[in-house]
Design an enzyme around this catalytic site. Structure first.
Site, PDB file in Angstrom:
ATOM      1  NE  ARG A 231      29.958  29.915  44.825  1.00 22.15           N
ATOM      2  CZ  ARG A 231      29.970  30.330  43.642  1.00 22.15           C
ATOM      3  NH1 ARG A 231      30.891  29.783  43.111  1.00 22.15           N
ATOM      4  NH2 ARG A 231      29.358  31.119  43.123  1.00 22.15           N
TER       5      ARG A 231
ATOM      6  CG  HIS B 130      23.772  19.348  42.507  1.00 17.69           C
ATOM      7  ND1 HIS B 130      24.112  18.176  43.451  1.00 17.69           N
ATOM      8  CD2 HIS B 130      24.740  20.363  42.978  1.00 17.69           C
ATOM      9  CE1 HIS B 130      24.908  18.678  44.306  1.00 17.69           C
ATOM     10  NE2 HIS B 130      25.420  19.739  44.026  1.00 17.69           N
TER      11      HIS B 130
ATOM     12  CB  CYS C  47      29.641  38.519  45.370  1.00 15.18           C
ATOM     13  SG  CYS C  47      29.446  37.941  47.048  1.00 15.18           S
TER      14      CYS C  47
END
Length: 748
Positions: A462, A356, A668
């Protein structure tokens, strides 16, 4: 004591890093000897000094090192005599040297023993106590024995490597966020460290419960505040991270165990350390990337709780005007607290490219390197250059090198301005071919909406992100609202929704999956086909959301075999019939495709052509599976390279087969927006590239300055290469000749 000694030696020997081993040693010696201070001083024979490497009980100042010359202090005397010194009152000894920063004036009793291996002095092991007394013979024997065992564990090569850090000028690391930064290194001295928390008990558990409750509330408020702050701007990805932190903090089991530890008589700090480390170790022991990253998130939570338990840390921090943050680990919360107008770069000792914190520094555009094998304290207040392109850290650079990097920064700013001038223009090659630039989406809808005029649609949405941010599976109605927003936002462009892709690198907190080898286990389409009710609810929601727009593409992840495609199509058709029965009219049929990320499907393309409407190559996982390497593992991350000749040949084969069989081909993954890869992909025949928002401007800038013939020539030469380094040299030369070298390094 013999059993205790054996336990200490085994724990120290099994520690993965020397610093961790030394911290274990000083902590366990204090507990075993019931003494207040234990410290390890290691000898650097090149500089003829001792470094205070680990201590329990003394104040080891953050951000700088504590040293003693070989001829200074009682520690120096122990080393010179090569024998123990046991004093009832060390401060009366003529060799005593007072070091104000370590706050040792309270301690009188002193016992120091040398650490010697093959007549080579490696360091000095010291214990201290406030009481005026000499340590008895059994205590001295215990410490001497431990020092002997430590000498066998330590080696001069280890110490040479350790002290070499203080003289390093160029350090290799992993590039985590592109860009170049020059500033003073700064270690945040206010951040509490888990390893500095020691076992302590309380006679007032009620007070400790109150303190723990307050810290939990403060942390929860902090996460909500940061989420709102970043949501109000363009950083929705960052806001989502703090939403996840809030979710972890509210976990019932975590809170129950924290309070249970306090009820057993522990102070709140020790409860936080023991429980958080237990949870984090459970995650870190698993092999999949996402769970490893959650271990880091848990430690970040623990750090915030310790911060809110320490009243001394509540004051303002005196940050320099410009600084590069240096840290052992990095959390999103730490980043959020930093003054963004002063922070210009980040250096992290530990960290993964998909953590993160890494996502956040990329979103904020802060040049960052991770996996820099050097202690942060060594970098504090030294001039640093962070090269986020090459993954390099330069320490105290020469004036000529400093001037060169300052020039590169100026040119990089100009290049970004030039790229922004092209971002609203179509992605058209000089030779006229039109390239579709799509967006990878799912974390920041408002920011994605702003990119609407700059992109040709959503190449990957997503859908697992909303699943991960909730405490249970979202209902069909909740999913309809989520997907409807995205489909309507881009109602005149194709929107590709990937079905739930969890397991291995992405786990749902309410659906834990524990496997020995999760990357090759139950994940992606395997889970949703085994749990068809989850798949059907999600697909029904997609089809309902698409009823008014008709721009839906459904993407199936982690497909391994044709029967998975057949079964998924059967369920999608069933969901379509159910939706039509529910709403009473015929709905638009979606286009159905697979994410080609498993090598087996590369060889099944002729048969896939009859089953799917499109294929989207997922280069991140395909590279990992072809090369059998985990890119988030710092030990092997240097092997991970999407420009490996085997990967390029696989991509060429896919493009060739797709053209023969008339398959709509897309790509992608990080390759799609990487300036080092874009020209090769065009030359191989890829015309649909889906990338992250921050890559769009530079990708368009590059595409508008090449033609197909020269891209094809580059691709063919790259396919003939035997090593990834050859490919990179070819691409670098290609870019430099066209005046675009600044896209793959600093400068123009």
């Amino acid at each position: 004591m013999l059993t205790r000694l054996r336990e200490i030696v085994e724990k120290v020997a099994s520690a993965p890093r020397l610093n961790e081993a030394l911290n274990i040693l000083v902590t366990d010696i204090c507990l075993a000897m019931d003494t207040e201070v234990c410290s390890v001083y290691l000898a650097d024979h090149d500089r003829r000094c001792y470094y205070l490497m680990a201590t329990r009980g003394l104040k080891k100042p953050r951000g700088r090192t504590v040293t003693l010359a070989f001829d200074e202090g009682i520690v120096g005397l122990v080393g010179r005599l090569a024998e123990p010194i046991n004093l009832a009152d060390a401060q009366k000894h003529p060799s005593f040297k007072y070091i104000p920063s370590v706050k040792e004036e309270r301690f009188r009793a002193f016992l120091g023993v040398p650490i010697i291996q093959r007549r080579q002095l490696l360091g000095v092991l010291v214990v201290q106590q406030r009481e005026l007394r000499q340590y008895d013979e059994s205590e001295e024997s215990f410490l001497v024995t431990l020092a002997t065992q430590m000498a066998a564990i330590l080696s001069q090569s280890q110490l040479t490597a350790l002290f070499g850090q203080y003289r390093q000028t160029r350090i290799r690391a992993l590039p985590a966020a592109p860009g170049v930064a020059i500033a003073e290194g700064w270690q945040d001295a206010t951040l509490p460290l888990m390893e500095q928390v020691y076992q302590a008990s309380t006679l007032d558990p009620a007070l400790e419960r109150e303190r723990l409750t307050g810290a939990l509330e403060e942390a929860a408020n902090e996460f909500r505040r940061y989420s709102k702050r970043f949501a109000a701007g363009a950083q929705k990805e960052t806001a989502a991270i703090f939403d996840l932190y809030s979710h972890l903090l509210s976990d019932t089991r975590l809170r129950r165990e924290l309070f249970a530890e306090v009820d057993k008589g522990s102070v709140a700090e020790w409860a936080v350390k023991t429980v958080i480390e237990k949870f984090a170790e459970q995650f870190a022991a698993l092999s999949d990337n996402y769970l490893k990253e959650r271990a880091g998130d848990l430690r970040a939570l623990g750090q915030r709780l310790l911060f809110h338990l320490d009243d001394a840390n509540q004051g303002p921090n005196a940050w320099p005007e410009r600084f590069i943050l240096v840290a052992d680990e990095l959390s999103a919360t730490t980043l959020a607290e930093l003054p963004q107008d002063r922070l210009v770069g980040v250096v992290v000792r530990d960290g993964a490219a998909n953590s993160h914190a890494a996502i956040m520094v990329r979103a904020l555009g802060i040049p960052t390197v991770m996996g820099a094998d050097i202690q942060p304290s060594v970098l504090h207040r030294r001039t640093l250059i962070v090269d986020g392109y090459r993954g390099e850290l330069l320490v105290d650079p020469e004036p000529v090198l400093l001037q060169e990097y300052q020039r590169l920064i100026s040119e990089e700013i100009e290049l970004s301005r030039l790229a922004e001038d092209d971002v609203n223009l179509p992605a058209q090659l000089k030779s006229g071919e039109r390239i579709k630039v799509m967006l990878n989406a799912g974390l920041s809808p408002e920011h994605e909406e702003k990119l609407g005029s700059r992109i040709d649609g959503i190449g990957l949405y997503r859908t697992e992100i909303p699943f991960m941010l909730q405490s249970g599976f979202p209902s069909e109605e909740e999913q309809v609202a989520q997907y409807q927003g995205m489909l309507q936002m881009f109602n005149d462009k194709p929107v590709t929704l990937r079905t739930l892709d969890v397991g291995a690198d992405k786990q749902l907190p309410y659906m834990p999956i524990s496997e020995e080898n999760p990357c090759l286990g139950w994940r992606g389409i395997r889970i949703t086909l085994d749990q068809p009710e989850i798949f059907l609810i999600q697909v029904r929601a997609m089809l309902r959301a698409n009823a008014a727009t008709g721009n839906l593409n459904i993407l199936l992840p982690m497909v391994t075999s044709l029967d998975e495609v057949d079964e998924a199509r059967r369920l999608i058709e069933r969901a379509g019939r159910e939706v039509e029965e529910m709403i009473g009219y015929e709905i638009p049929k979606p286009r159905i495709g697979i994410m080609l990320e498993v090598p087996s499907m590369v060889f099944m393309l002729p048969h896939l052509a009859k089953r799917v409407d499109f294929i989207s190559v997922g280069t991140n996982d395909l590279t990992q599976y072809i090369l059998a390497v985990d890119r988030n593992n710092t030990r092997v991350a240097n092997i991970y390279d999407s420009l490996h000749p085997a990967m390029l040949r696989a991509l060429a084969m896919i493009a060739r087969e797709a053209e023969i069989h008339g398959i709509d081909l897309r790509l992608c993954g990080e390759m799609a927006g990487d300036p080092m890869c874009v020209a090769i992909l065009i030359g191989l025949g890829y015309r649909h590239l889906s990338m992250n928002g921050r890559s769009v401007a530079r990708a368009k800038y590059l595409l508008r300055r090449i033609d197909y013939a020269e891209a094809e020539n580059l691709a063919q030469r790259s396919l003939e290469a035997q090593l990834a380094t050859e490919v990179r040299h070819q691409v670098a030369a290609f870019m430099e000749r066209r005046g675009m070298g600044g896209l793959i390094r600093g400068g123009l």
